[in-house]
Design a protein around this motif. Sequence first.
Motif, PDB file in Angstrom:
ATOM      1  N   PRO A  40       1.123 -11.513   5.443  1.00  0.00           N
ATOM      2  CA  PRO A  40       0.053 -11.343   4.446  1.00  0.00           C
ATOM      3  C   PRO A  40      -0.057  -9.894   4.002  1.00  0.00           C
ATOM      4  O   PRO A  40       0.103  -8.962   4.796  1.00  0.00           O
ATOM      5  N   GLY A  41      -0.315  -9.711   2.702  1.00  0.00           N
ATOM      6  CA  GLY A  41      -0.452  -8.371   2.154  1.00  0.00           C
ATOM      7  C   GLY A  41       0.874  -7.698   1.865  1.00  0.00           C
ATOM      8  O   GLY A  41       0.894  -6.561   1.383  1.00  0.00           O
ATOM      9  N   MET A  42       1.985  -8.369   2.156  1.00  0.00           N
ATOM     10  CA  MET A  42       3.311  -7.807   1.924  1.00  0.00           C
ATOM     11  C   MET A  42       3.990  -8.524   0.765  1.00  0.00           C
ATOM     12  O   MET A  42       3.750  -9.708   0.517  1.00  0.00           O
TER      13      MET A  42
ATOM     14  N   GLU B 295      14.261 -24.543   8.124  1.00  0.00           N
ATOM     15  CA  GLU B 295      14.268 -23.151   7.651  1.00  0.00           C
ATOM     16  C   GLU B 295      13.805 -23.039   6.206  1.00  0.00           C
ATOM     17  O   GLU B 295      13.217 -22.018   5.812  1.00  0.00           O
ATOM     18  N   ASP B 296      14.036 -24.082   5.416  1.00  0.00           N
ATOM     19  CA  ASP B 296      13.554 -24.071   4.032  1.00  0.00           C
ATOM     20  C   ASP B 296      12.028 -24.129   3.999  1.00  0.00           C
ATOM     21  O   ASP B 296      11.374 -23.440   3.205  1.00  0.00           O
ATOM     22  N   VAL B 297      11.445 -24.942   4.871  1.00  0.00           N
ATOM     23  CA  VAL B 297       9.980 -25.014   4.945  1.00  0.00           C
ATOM     24  C   VAL B 297       9.409 -23.661   5.354  1.00  0.00           C
ATOM     25  O   VAL B 297       8.440 -23.164   4.759  1.00  0.00           O
ATOM     26  N   ILE B 298      10.013 -23.052   6.348  1.00  0.00           N
ATOM     27  CA  ILE B 298       9.508 -21.751   6.818  1.00  0.00           C
ATOM     28  C   ILE B 298       9.660 -20.686   5.738  1.00  0.00           C
ATOM     29  O   ILE B 298       8.734 -19.901   5.488  1.00  0.00           O
ATOM     30  N   ALA B 299      10.832 -20.665   5.096  1.00  0.00           N
ATOM     31  CA  ALA B 299      11.068 -19.650   4.063  1.00  0.00           C
ATOM     32  C   ALA B 299      10.079 -19.778   2.915  1.00  0.00           C
ATOM     33  O   ALA B 299       9.736 -18.775   2.268  1.00  0.00           O
ATOM     34  N   SER B 300       9.595 -20.977   2.672  1.00  0.00           N
ATOM     35  CA  SER B 300       8.654 -21.192   1.573  1.00  0.00           C
ATOM     36  C   SER B 300       7.226 -20.796   1.940  1.00  0.00           C
ATOM     37  O   SER B 300       6.325 -20.873   1.100  1.00  0.00           O
ATOM     38  N   HIS B 301       7.025 -20.348   3.182  1.00  0.00           N
ATOM     39  CA  HIS B 301       5.690 -19.934   3.626  1.00  0.00           C
ATOM     40  C   HIS B 301       5.701 -18.521   4.200  1.00  0.00           C
ATOM     41  O   HIS B 301       4.854 -18.176   5.035  1.00  0.00           O
ATOM     42  N   LEU B 302       6.648 -17.714   3.760  1.00  0.00           N
ATOM     43  CA  LEU B 302       6.713 -16.350   4.280  1.00  0.00           C
ATOM     44  C   LEU B 302       5.457 -15.551   3.954  1.00  0.00           C
ATOM     45  O   LEU B 302       5.079 -14.640   4.702  1.00  0.00           O
ATOM     46  N   GLY B 303       4.829 -15.858   2.831  1.00  0.00           N
ATOM     47  CA  GLY B 303       3.599 -15.157   2.479  1.00  0.00           C
ATOM     48  C   GLY B 303       2.514 -15.340   3.519  1.00  0.00           C
ATOM     49  O   GLY B 303       1.687 -14.432   3.734  1.00  0.00           O
ATOM     50  N   ASP B 304       2.477 -16.495   4.169  1.00  0.00           N
ATOM     51  CA  ASP B 304       1.493 -16.726   5.225  1.00  0.00           C
ATOM     52  C   ASP B 304       1.820 -15.925   6.482  1.00  0.00           C
ATOM     53  O   ASP B 304       0.924 -15.589   7.267  1.00  0.00           O
ATOM     54  N   LEU B 305       3.102 -15.644   6.675  1.00  0.00           N
ATOM     55  CA  LEU B 305       3.520 -14.917   7.872  1.00  0.00           C
ATOM     56  C   LEU B 305       3.440 -13.409   7.694  1.00  0.00           C
ATOM     57  O   LEU B 305       3.333 -12.664   8.676  1.00  0.00           O
TER      58      LEU B 305
ATOM     59  N   LYS C  68       0.812  -1.212   0.000  1.00  0.00           N
ATOM     60  CA  LYS C  68       0.000   0.000   0.000  1.00  0.00           C
ATOM     61  C   LYS C  68       0.847   1.264   0.000  1.00  0.00           C
ATOM     62  O   LYS C  68       0.559   2.229  -0.710  1.00  0.00           O
ATOM     63  N   THR C  69       1.919   1.243   0.800  1.00  0.00           N
ATOM     64  CA  THR C  69       2.742   2.453   0.922  1.00  0.00           C
ATOM     65  C   THR C  69       4.004   2.399   0.073  1.00  0.00           C
ATOM     66  O   THR C  69       4.629   3.431  -0.172  1.00  0.00           O
ATOM     67  N   GLY C  70       4.383   1.203  -0.334  1.00  0.00           N
ATOM     68  CA  GLY C  70       5.623   1.046  -1.084  1.00  0.00           C
ATOM     69  C   GLY C  70       6.857   1.077  -0.215  1.00  0.00           C
ATOM     70  O   GLY C  70       7.977   0.956  -0.710  1.00  0.00           O
TER      71      GLY C  70
END
Length: 724
Positions: free
Chosen positions: A243-245, A231-241, A195-197
């Motif tokens: 959201p909107g970013m 850490e690979d599993v977590i890094a692959s789900h950053l979008g869930d952590l 939203k803000t960039g």
Amino acid sequence: MADEIVALDTGLGGDDDDFDAVRDESDPSLPEERYLDRELSWLAFNQRVLELAEDPTLPELERANFLAIFASNLDEFFMVRVAGLKRRILTGLAVPTNVGRAPVDVLNDISVTAHELQERHARVWQEQVSPALARAGVSVVTWADLDEADRERLNTYFADQLFPILMPLAVDPAHPFPYISGLSINLAVRIRNTKTGRQEFARLKVPQMLPRFVRVDPSETLRSVRFISLEDVIASHLGDLFPGMEILEHHEFRVTRNEDVVIEEDESENLIQALERELLRRRFGPPIRLEVSADMDQVTLGLLVRELDITDQEIYRLPAPLDLGGLFSLAGIDRPDLHYPKRLPTTAAALTPSDSNGPVDFFEVISRGDVLLHHPYESFATSVQAFLEQAAADPHVLAIKQTLYRTSGDSPIVEALIRAAEAGKQVLALVEVKARFDEQANITWARKLEKAGVHVVYGLVGLKTHCKLAHVIREEKGALVSYSHIGTGNYNPKTSRIYEDFGLLTADPQVGRDLTRLFNELSGYAIEKKFKRLLVAPLHLRKGLLKHIDTERQNALAGRPSGIRIKVNSMVDEAIIDALYRASQAGVPVEVWVRGICGLMPGVPGLSENIRVRSILGRYLEHSRIFSFVNDGDQHVFIGSADMMHRNLDRRVEALVRLIDPTHIAELTDLFDMAMDDQTGAWDLQADGEWVRHSTDDAGAPLDDLQDKLLQQITHRRRPRNRR
């Protein structure tokens, strides 16, 4: 982490006494530059561990285990030795070195060597061990390697097992840079607010209580199994952590902190309280090493460097995954074909009961003569542990006295002491709460012992109690008889299965009198008395060893038989080294068998041409200390707990016991003969500090493995007779 470090027993030290000035006992007849650098010698030891991981003849999971040992060793090296050097430099305290160089130059050399070794370590995993494991059916894969079914399973795992416990921490004007705990794996995440960039930074800690490597498909058999790093599993789900970013970058990093505990001992203050305060402070020690994934961008790295106050020298760029100490979990996979062949320890012949007589009576056996034990080839559980358990249950035993330096979380030794106290026996436990990285565990055990009625003492102010002693007093026919155990290793059933150690069970009245006085002094005041069959530090051990070494020198000069053999974990004490140099100059053959650090230069013409230094590493950690002197044919042999270091000789309570049974002396002589035989695989130390490995003969055939050979010999020798 603590358990792993304890199990390795690198012998790093870190006490202030380890940085004491070189002894002012210089001999003008000896060259000024006659010592190898201690810190570089330790790094050379860890390089030998790495060379085992590089050995394609070893089982694949054992190679992974050696990679993990290397990583854990190096962590401790930074937390203790590098941290100690930096602390003293920053506080203006002198940091003399035994090679006459400025401490800053030593740190520079450490940095160069450590960078080279860590990069080599990462390559060995990527190019050798990981592919070898994959060929054997154990694969470590990345998210990109997975198909949709695999990803769906891990999506479920993330949602159910990871997402609820993860704690992303933003860094902005309202959220200061978070504290980064030592040795934790972290993800540095750069994100953009859609939203803000505006670009933001966040830190995500990988939970340390969860398995480092996750099975991709639990239905896969261990004959063909895939793992992926947490850490690979977590890094692959950053979008869930977030959201909107928009996720711009994410990279792994890991911080090593100064965990060198310095306890200012004051007789007016409770030691336990002082130690607990320092343990709390340890968590917040300053960073001394920053490991980052090789692809980390400069913006993220710059932020970490500023916030952590890290120098360029302290940055280590490495390919993911960081912290290969996590391979300990893989090394435990139940694939016997990828491990060393399973070998069970045997019960020592003297302690093997006959079928008709039932359980062995330790007191009857020991009263007939000394019993020498060699662990782990001979079982700790059926010898030392069983002896103390029998003593705790025996109604004729009146008192048990015991030193505890490191023990396991489920220690049957401690439980035996508790049962003895509850049965009304006098029980004294000298618990060394300052045993590095075991401090909290030892405090817990000390309090449990006290609650059971055990007399718990913490040794002498300013000294660590490192000796391995057990003393049992039994009433027999109206008289008191002493039964004793003196060992080279800790009373720890867990490490006794992987540490090579000796122990002596004896009913010798002189040893009993020596231990009675020693324990009285440890629970009372300073050690001042001399002992008959023991050499005890800090007052008498150094003098005793120097006297024995000089006797060999004089015998050589007089043309009498002479010779010195020493087996230790570390050899850095200047006074002992100089005495060995003088003995060599007189023509005394000197053989030093050292596992780790060695400051002695062998093979230097005119100085040490009669000195040979070897190192042996393998499936078991060589941990025993042996001191043998020809003594004009009347051989004197000692075993005990002391290494040849300042802290062992000057600031610890250590004890060596002299062996008097000719068969025991012959056994240790044979052991040294095998270790020093050119047909035995080993590393030989050169005068310039380089260790050269000899694993094959001139025809390319493998040399003998000392530990395998001992396994076969001792198992055969100790096999019970007349059994069907």
